[in-house]
Design a protein around this motif. Structure first.
Motif, PDB file in Angstrom:
ATOM      1  N   UNK A   2     -32.314  11.832 -17.858  1.00 42.60           N
ATOM      2  CA  UNK A   2     -31.232  12.401 -17.060  1.00 42.60           C
ATOM      3  C   UNK A   2     -30.493  13.498 -17.809  1.00 42.60           C
ATOM      4  N   UNK A   3     -30.370  13.354 -19.135  1.00 38.08           N
ATOM      5  CA  UNK A   3     -29.650  14.357 -19.925  1.00 38.08           C
ATOM      6  C   UNK A   3     -30.351  15.714 -19.865  1.00 38.08           C
ATOM      7  N   UNK A   4     -31.675  15.704 -19.624  1.00 35.20           N
ATOM      8  CA  UNK A   4     -32.439  16.945 -19.569  1.00 35.20           C
ATOM      9  C   UNK A   4     -32.325  17.619 -18.209  1.00 35.20           C
ATOM     10  N   UNK A   5     -32.293  16.827 -17.151  1.00 38.20           N
ATOM     11  CA  UNK A   5     -32.313  17.392 -15.801  1.00 38.20           C
ATOM     12  C   UNK A   5     -30.923  17.511 -15.186  1.00 38.20           C
ATOM     13  N   UNK A   6     -29.980  16.687 -15.642  1.00 37.40           N
ATOM     14  CA  UNK A   6     -28.665  16.643 -15.006  1.00 37.40           C
ATOM     15  C   UNK A   6     -27.960  17.993 -14.928  1.00 37.40           C
ATOM     16  N   UNK A   7     -27.941  18.797 -16.004  1.00 36.01           N
ATOM     17  CA  UNK A   7     -27.219  20.079 -15.896  1.00 36.01           C
ATOM     18  C   UNK A   7     -27.774  20.991 -14.806  1.00 36.01           C
ATOM     19  N   UNK A   8     -29.069  20.933 -14.586  1.00 35.34           N
ATOM     20  CA  UNK A   8     -29.709  21.874 -13.665  1.00 35.34           C
ATOM     21  C   UNK A   8     -29.728  21.365 -12.225  1.00 35.34           C
ATOM     22  N   UNK A   9     -29.048  20.247 -12.000  1.00 37.68           N
ATOM     23  CA  UNK A   9     -28.825  19.787 -10.630  1.00 37.68           C
ATOM     24  C   UNK A   9     -27.588  20.439 -10.021  1.00 37.68           C
ATOM     25  N   UNK A  10     -26.795  21.104 -10.874  1.00 39.49           N
ATOM     26  CA  UNK A  10     -25.587  21.794 -10.423  1.00 39.49           C
ATOM     27  C   UNK A  10     -25.960  23.208 -10.004  1.00 39.49           C
ATOM     28  N   UNK A  11     -25.433  23.642  -8.869  1.00 36.49           N
ATOM     29  CA  UNK A  11     -25.855  24.924  -8.283  1.00 36.49           C
ATOM     30  C   UNK A  11     -25.591  26.101  -9.201  1.00 36.49           C
ATOM     31  N   UNK A  12     -24.393  26.172  -9.801  1.00 38.91           N
ATOM     32  CA  UNK A  12     -24.077  27.355 -10.611  1.00 38.91           C
ATOM     33  C   UNK A  12     -24.895  27.386 -11.896  1.00 38.91           C
ATOM     34  N   UNK A  13     -25.306  26.222 -12.401  1.00 37.27           N
ATOM     35  CA  UNK A  13     -26.180  26.203 -13.577  1.00 37.27           C
ATOM     36  C   UNK A  13     -27.593  26.650 -13.185  1.00 37.27           C
ATOM     37  N   UNK A  14     -28.034  26.277 -11.987  1.00 41.89           N
ATOM     38  CA  UNK A  14     -29.336  26.753 -11.502  1.00 41.89           C
ATOM     39  C   UNK A  14     -29.356  28.270 -11.406  1.00 41.89           C
ATOM     40  N   UNK A  15     -28.276  28.848 -10.853  1.00 40.28           N
ATOM     41  CA  UNK A  15     -28.213  30.308 -10.760  1.00 40.28           C
ATOM     42  C   UNK A  15     -28.162  30.936 -12.144  1.00 40.28           C
ATOM     43  N   UNK A  16     -27.448  30.291 -13.072  1.00 41.30           N
ATOM     44  CA  UNK A  16     -27.399  30.799 -14.440  1.00 41.30           C
ATOM     45  C   UNK A  16     -28.789  30.791 -15.074  1.00 41.30           C
ATOM     46  N   UNK A  17     -29.554  29.730 -14.806  1.00 40.52           N
ATOM     47  CA  UNK A  17     -30.913  29.638 -15.347  1.00 40.52           C
ATOM     48  C   UNK A  17     -31.795  30.752 -14.789  1.00 40.52           C
ATOM     49  N   UNK A  18     -31.729  30.965 -13.481  1.00 35.60           N
ATOM     50  CA  UNK A  18     -32.535  32.030 -12.873  1.00 35.60           C
ATOM     51  C   UNK A  18     -32.086  33.397 -13.362  1.00 35.60           C
ATOM     52  N   UNK A 124     -19.209  38.978 -23.826  1.00 31.98           N
ATOM     53  CA  UNK A 124     -19.881  37.696 -23.667  1.00 31.98           C
ATOM     54  C   UNK A 124     -20.319  37.402 -22.237  1.00 31.98           C
ATOM     55  N   UNK A 125     -19.814  38.171 -21.258  1.00 32.71           N
ATOM     56  CA  UNK A 125     -20.202  37.938 -19.884  1.00 32.71           C
ATOM     57  C   UNK A 125     -19.791  36.552 -19.407  1.00 32.71           C
ATOM     58  N   UNK A 126     -20.372  36.138 -18.313  1.00 35.58           N
ATOM     59  CA  UNK A 126     -20.149  34.789 -17.786  1.00 35.58           C
ATOM     60  C   UNK A 126     -21.399  34.376 -17.038  1.00 35.58           C
ATOM     61  N   UNK A 127     -22.370  33.893 -17.794  1.00 37.74           N
ATOM     62  CA  UNK A 127     -23.665  33.564 -17.209  1.00 37.74           C
ATOM     63  C   UNK A 127     -23.550  32.442 -16.174  1.00 37.74           C
ATOM     64  N   UNK A 128     -22.500  31.614 -16.299  1.00 37.78           N
ATOM     65  CA  UNK A 128     -22.322  30.513 -15.343  1.00 37.78           C
ATOM     66  C   UNK A 128     -21.687  30.977 -14.036  1.00 37.78           C
ATOM     67  N   UNK A 129     -21.324  32.249 -13.972  1.00 43.17           N
ATOM     68  CA  UNK A 129     -20.730  32.795 -12.743  1.00 43.17           C
ATOM     69  C   UNK A 129     -21.701  33.727 -12.019  1.00 43.17           C
ATOM     70  N   UNK A 130     -22.983  33.591 -12.286  1.00 37.82           N
ATOM     71  CA  UNK A 130     -23.992  34.428 -11.621  1.00 37.82           C
ATOM     72  C   UNK A 130     -23.978  34.155 -10.119  1.00 37.82           C
ATOM     73  N   UNK A 131     -23.954  35.223  -9.329  1.00 38.06           N
ATOM     74  CA  UNK A 131     -23.948  35.112  -7.869  1.00 38.06           C
ATOM     75  C   UNK A 131     -25.329  35.445  -7.314  1.00 38.06           C
ATOM     76  N   UNK A 132     -25.608  35.034  -6.086  1.00 40.35           N
ATOM     77  CA  UNK A 132     -26.902  35.390  -5.479  1.00 40.35           C
ATOM     78  C   UNK A 132     -27.149  36.891  -5.471  1.00 40.35           C
ATOM     79  N   UNK A 133     -26.096  37.703  -5.246  1.00 41.43           N
ATOM     80  CA  UNK A 133     -26.262  39.157  -5.266  1.00 41.43           C
ATOM     81  C   UNK A 133     -26.693  39.644  -6.644  1.00 41.43           C
TER      82      UNK A 133
END
Length: 292
Positions: A2-18, A124-133
């Motif tokens: 769960x520790x490996x997958x849990x962060x990427x279940x959150x939408x804004x972290x998924x967008x940050x990853x992409x 430093x930007x804000x990679x966790x604030x990545x938007x679909x645009x």
């Protein structure tokens, strides 16, 4: 797990990853040529030299990407002009313009009331604030970067290793250098608003440098750089989530750590190869002892 997958279940972290994946792919294409051409200092200078354009655009309420592009283009043209007019080395021209542009940017930003916040966001930007645009813009930039890399592959290759030979072959090295600067500008400008100049430069240099000891062909170096960049993004976001650290800085730190581990492993491999392969002198001694 769960520790490996849990962060990427959150939408804004998924967008940050992409977002990080797209930036990694763009930087792998541009960064490989930057490393091979020895343009790392120029890449750093252009990344931070965008600050005046970003600052002016922010104060005037304009588009930050346009301001960044104008400032980066001015930086690239200024380096060539100063080096040619003053007969200075390219590194000297880059250093002078780097300090000048960064100082001008800080002066402009300091006139606003949100000085600290604006400068921190720029660096430093804000990679966790990545938007679909933002993901759409990065995808378009990736297609453009891939097109430039494919079309310019032959002149870029010749320019990276022998500029005189590129001129002899009629590959127009000056035009190729301008195209390479355009590719570098595209990578920096497209990515900085999402991840900041720190992470852009980290992903621009560290992954290709980490892949370089393990690949002989440029496409393989680019593929290795992409893999290093993507893994740095994933591990950086994972560590940031569990350790509560800044996401962008953590990704950049992981990328640099990968480079250090890669070069260390490559050094151990080369040392082991030298120990196991007899030298010509040793071969002669063995042959002489056998004949006697």
């Amino acid at each position: 797990m769960d520790w490996l997958a849990a962060p990427f279940e959150v939408t804004f972290v998924q967008r940050a990853l992409w977002g990080g994946i797209l930036v990694s792919l763009i930087c792998a294409l541009a960064g490989t040529w930057v490393v091979l051409r020895g343009m790392a200092f120029l890449g750093d200078a252009m990344a931070h030299g965008m600050l005046p354009g970003v600052a002016v655009a922010s104060l005037l309420g304009g588009n930050l990407l346009v301001g960044a592009a104008v400032s980066a283009a001015a930086m690239a043209l200024g380096v060539a002009a100063v080096a040619r007019a003053a007969r200075l080395s390219q590194d000297t021209g880059i250093g002078l313009l780097f300090v000048g542009m960064l100082s001008l940017g800080v002066i402009i930003v300091s006139r606003s009331q949100s000085f600290a916040v604006d400068l921190t966001g720029f660096l430093f930007g804000d990679v966790l604030a990545v938007r679909p645009a933002d993901l759409t813009h990065l995808a378009i930039a990736l297609v453009l970067a891939l097109a430039v890399s494919v079309v310019g592959y032959r002149p870029f290759f010749a320019l990276a290793f022998d500029e005189r030979k590129a001129h002899t072959l009629g590959l127009r090295p000056r035009l190729a250098h301008i195209a390479l600067l355009s590719l570098l500008t595209l990578a920096i400008v497209a990515s900085f608003q999402v991840v900041g100049t720190l992470l852009v430069f980290g992903l621009l240099i560290a992954p290709p440098a980490a892949a370089l000891p393990w690949a002989r062909r440029i496409p393989l170096i680019m593929a290795g750089a992409a893999c290093f960049g993507v893994s740095a993004t994933f591990l950086g976001l994972l560590l940031s989530w569990h350790a509560g650290t800044a996401a962008g800085a953590t990704i950049a730190g992981v990328a640099v750590l990968q480079f250090l581990l890669s070069t260390t492993a490559a050094g151990l491999r080369n040392r082991r190869g030298r120990l196991t392969v007899p030298s010509p002198a040793a071969d002669q001694r063995l042959e002489y002892g056998h004949s006697s």
